[in-house]
Design an enzyme around this catalytic site. Structure first.
Site, PDB file in Angstrom:
ATOM      1  NE  ARG A 101      -4.080   1.873   1.407  1.00 28.77           N
ATOM      2  CZ  ARG A 101      -5.228   2.554   0.268  1.00 28.77           C
ATOM      3  NH1 ARG A 101      -5.387   1.473  -0.917  1.00 28.77           N
ATOM      4  NH2 ARG A 101      -6.087   3.166   0.713  1.00 28.77           N
ATOM      5  CB  THR A 386      -8.963  -0.154  -7.965  1.00 27.44           C
ATOM      6  OG1 THR A 386      -9.536   0.273  -6.875  1.00 27.44           O
ATOM      7  CG2 THR A 386      -8.427  -1.596  -6.910  1.00 27.44           C
ATOM      8  CB  THR A 404      -6.736   1.114  -6.298  1.00 31.14           C
ATOM      9  OG1 THR A 404      -6.946   1.814  -6.620  1.00 31.14           O
ATOM     10  CG2 THR A 404      -5.524   0.805  -4.854  1.00 31.14           C
ATOM     11  CG  ASN A 406      -8.664   6.180  -4.601  1.00 35.72           C
ATOM     12  OD1 ASN A 406      -8.726   5.225  -4.217  1.00 35.72           O
ATOM     13  ND2 ASN A 406      -9.007   7.622  -3.652  1.00 35.72           N
ATOM     14  CG  ASP A 428      -8.289   4.998  -0.222  1.00 31.17           C
ATOM     15  OD1 ASP A 428      -9.679   5.845  -0.227  1.00 31.17           O
ATOM     16  OD2 ASP A 428      -7.753   4.525  -0.599  1.00 31.17           O
ATOM     17  CB  SER A 457      -6.977  -0.629   1.579  1.00 32.58           C
ATOM     18  OG  SER A 457      -7.648  -1.279   0.432  1.00 32.58           O
ATOM     19  CB  SER A 458     -12.678  -1.149   0.570  1.00 32.33           C
ATOM     20  OG  SER A 458     -13.455  -0.688   1.398  1.00 32.33           O
ATOM     21  N   GLY A 478     -13.554  -1.917  -6.794  1.00 32.91           N
ATOM     22  CA  GLY A 478     -14.712  -0.720  -6.606  1.00 32.91           C
ATOM     23  C   GLY A 478     -14.574  -0.102  -5.300  1.00 32.91           C
ATOM     24  N   GLY A 479     -13.668   0.310  -4.543  1.00 33.86           N
ATOM     25  CA  GLY A 479     -14.021   1.147  -3.469  1.00 33.86           C
ATOM     26  C   GLY A 479     -15.343   0.012  -2.412  1.00 33.86           C
TER      27      GLY A 479
HETATM   28  O1  DON Z   1      -8.327   0.950  -0.911  1.00 35.95           O
HETATM   29  C1  DON Z   1      -8.725   1.155  -0.834  1.00 35.95           C
HETATM   30  O2  DON Z   1     -10.163   0.050  -0.823  1.00 35.95           O
HETATM   31  C2  DON Z   1      -9.599   2.233  -2.501  1.00 35.95           C
HETATM   32  N1  DON Z   1      -8.015   3.059  -2.616  1.00 35.95           N
HETATM   33  C3  DON Z   1      -9.998   1.318  -3.672  1.00 35.95           C
HETATM   34  C4  DON Z   1     -10.668   2.264  -5.170  1.00 35.95           C
HETATM   35  C5  DON Z   1     -11.079   1.571  -6.130  1.00 35.95           C
HETATM   36  O3  DON Z   1     -11.369   0.100  -5.816  1.00 35.95           O
HETATM   37  C6  DON Z   1     -11.721   1.419  -6.862  1.00 35.95           C
HETATM   38  N2  DON Z   1     -12.013   1.010  -8.115  1.00 35.95           N
HETATM   39  N3  DON Z   1     -13.178   0.744  -8.771  1.00 35.95           N
END
Ligand code: DON
Length: 582
Positions: A101, A386, A404, A406, A428, A457-458, A478-479
């Site tokens: 990360r 991501t 990612t 982000n 984030d 993060s997710s 997908g956040g």
């Molecule tokens: O780390 C995370 O949770 C976010 N930065 C991820 C962002 C993300 O998945 C966007 N994607 N489509």
């Protein structure tokens, strides 16, 4: 003369009589292969991984080649300027989590995104856009660490860079998906001269079918190939990054780059209906939330509810709300805040989270309390983009990798002369405690900005094992939806016995506690199911996100326990995704 067609039909009817429980539905099959499989968001990146497997590389080697190739052919999600998490399964039975990360630069401060009047800075200088939005990139260091410690030893770093370098230097035909993504990103990329020239042909748009050569990125990859991965952190590439940052008011310095190190962590482990789940620990919230949700579901006969029933969606939404409530309260970078992992995953605690569950009524978000009492709130911002990919090799080693920038195309900044697009992972973090972010999540203290800290993060790269054997490799972008996408792929396989392709394709829902809304994909639920959920008190909306109206992109692999065949399931939600096996 026997009629073979008739013979097959008779056999089918016979089979259905013997196995009356078997459900027959038309579906696209997974791509099956006996030796190795790579599933990613771009067919050329999947092919790059398979090229390495066929040269005798293992899953880790192939994952690195795929990751580097995605930085060329899938530029909005996985380039060299980002970070992520790699989960490794070794055929000898070990599992390892590599945290690469991004970390906050030394000059980062808690209030760096606040204007003098205390409001959040918008546009240039914000946590999302431009030179101050980036954390120190971890991708190259993470890949190098994985190679050194878990690679086959048969393939060199230079060989792993080669498919990516070739794709950048010689170019590749631009896909419709990429052309469209670049066009949609014009408002961001157009802000920065270098990005405009690299991604927008200096002003015009690329079209599907154009030969897309990325000379600077090719040169950067060639430098990494020649001088090794430390080149990114200490060599000419590092100097390019630091000089451009200094010139444009960015925060990352040469010292930040030099100091960056990935962290090896013990994965989180849990059980669900006789399966072992191995997943990502903090600073991702994904593993904790996934295991909590599965723990809550274990007490319900999910399979008997029916895959797309209102009763199932209600149960899932309730479970999601409770896990996301805890996520918002307790989770941050474990190097900076105490995350009560064992308490959050204790079976009695998880079971008790559902003590107030009603099958007939939605619990209002305001009534969902964090289960361990007040802590320091710790939710965060997220935005697209991501990507996740999965790899299995012939020996049975596997990699689940989610990484990612982000936001789609990250901060929008391309470092001049390098082709490297930078992340906006600083977004984030909590830019302003208590302020709802763009997704309505609450910002909290545990995820406040501090030098060298990693943002929450997710991302949820995950393995599922049955009887000690690897059954499923999955994950998604997908956040905050990532965690729920992985939950649904896993339960589709375990509770509904779906073949992996079907498990990946099935419609998904999402609830993240706040906002108190249950979202579904276009065509994802029927009107009467929607009405039944509304009658229970849910506020329901069709997704309208950057991803169109879809949720996630779960590029997954299952291993058939009987035949050992690797079954690659590309997620149709992303246009260029492909399973490639041999
Ligand atoms: O780390 C995370 O949770 C976010 N930065 C991820 C962002 C993300 O998945 C966007 N994607 N489509």
């Amino acid at each position: 003369m026997p009629n073979p067609g008739r013979f097959v039909s008779v056999l089918l009817v016979f089979a259905m009589l013997i196995f009356p429980a078997a459900r027959v539905f038309a579906q696209r099959p997974a791509i099956e292969a006996p030796h190795g499989m790579v599933v990613s968001a771009h067919h050329l990146a999947s092919a790059a991984g398979v090229e390495i497997l066929q040269k005798g590389g293992n899953a880790v080697d192939a994952a690195i080649a795929t990751g580097l190739a995605l930085s060329v052919v899938y530029p909005w999600a996985g380039p060299l300027g980002g970070g992520g998490f790699m989960l490794v399964h070794l055929a000898d039975g070990r599992q390892i989590a590599i945290d690469y990360r991004e970390s906050a630069p030394a000059a980062a401060t808690r209030d760096m995104y606040l204007a003098p009047d205390g409001s959040l800075i918008k546009g240039a200088g914000s946590s999302t856009t431009g030179w101050r939005a980036s954390g120190v990139p971890g991708n190259v260091a993470g890949f190098a660490y994985a190679l050194e410690n878990y690679g086959s030893g048969k393939i060199t770093w230079a060989e792993l860079c080669e498919p990516a370098r070739r794709l950048a230097r010689e170019g590749h035909r631009m896909s419709q998906t990429t052309a469209l993504a670049l066009r949609n990103a014009e408002p961001l990329l157009g802000l920065f001269d270098e990005s405009r020239s690299v991604f927008l042909k200096g002003g015009a748009f690329y079209s599907a079918g154009d030969l897309w050569v990325q000379s600077d990125l090719g040169e950067t990859l060639a430098r990494l190939q020649r001088h090794g991965p430390r080149e990114f952190y200490e060599g000419e590439t590092a100097q390019f990054i630091a000089a451009a940052m200094q010139k444009n008011g960015g925060t990352i310095t040469l010292a930040d780059l030099k100091a960056y190190r990935p962290v090896e962590r013990a994965p989180l482990r849990g059980n669900y209906r006789g399966h072992e789940i191995v997943t990502m620990p903090p600073p991702s919230s994904g593993g904790i939330a996934l295991l909590q949700m599965l723990g809550m579901l274990e007490w319900h006969d999910v399979g008997s509810l029916g895959h797309s029933s209102a009763a199932k969606y209600h149960l899932f939404a309730e479970v999601m709300k409770r896990a996301f409530r805890d996520r918002a309260e307790y989770i941050g970078d474990p190097a900076f805040v105490h995350v009560p992992v064992a308490q959050l995953l204790a079976p009695a605690y998880v079971q008790n989270r559902m003590a107030d569950f009603s099958p007939d009524r939605a619990t209002p978000a305001a009534a969902v309390q964090p289960g361990l009492g007040k802590y320091v709130a710790a939710a965060r911002t997220e935005s697209p983009e991501t990507t996740h990919y999965s790899v299995v090799d012939s020996a049975g080693n596997a990699v689940a990798n989610t990484y990612t920038l982000n936001g789609g195309f990250g901060s929008g900044v391309t470092i001049p002369g390098t082709g490297i697009l930078m992340n906006n992972e600083m977004d984030d973090f909590t830019s302003k405690p208590g302020a709802p972010n763009m997704f309505g999540l609450i910002q909290g203290e545990a995820n406040a900005i501090a030098p060298s800290k990693r943002p929450l993060s997710s991302m949820t790269p995950t393995f599922v094992f049955k009887d000690g054997k690897l059954l499923l490799v999955t994950g998604s972008p997908g956040g905050p939806t990532i965690i729920n996408t992985v939950l649904q792929v896993v339960t589709n396989v375990i509770d509904f016995n779906m073949p992996v392709q079907r498990a990946v394709e099935a419609p998904r829902i999402h609830h993240q506690w706040l906002p108190d809304v249950l979202t579904f994909e276009a065509y994802g639920i029927s009107a009467d199911t929607e009405a039944a959920l509304q009658a229970r008190g849910h506020l329901i909306k069709e997704r309208t996100s950057y991803e169109g109206a879809t949720q996630g992109d779960a590029e997954s692999i299952a291993i058939d326990p009987k035949t050992g065949l690797r079954q690659g399931a590309a997620d149709p939600r992303k246009g260029d995704s492909a399973a490639v096996g041999f």
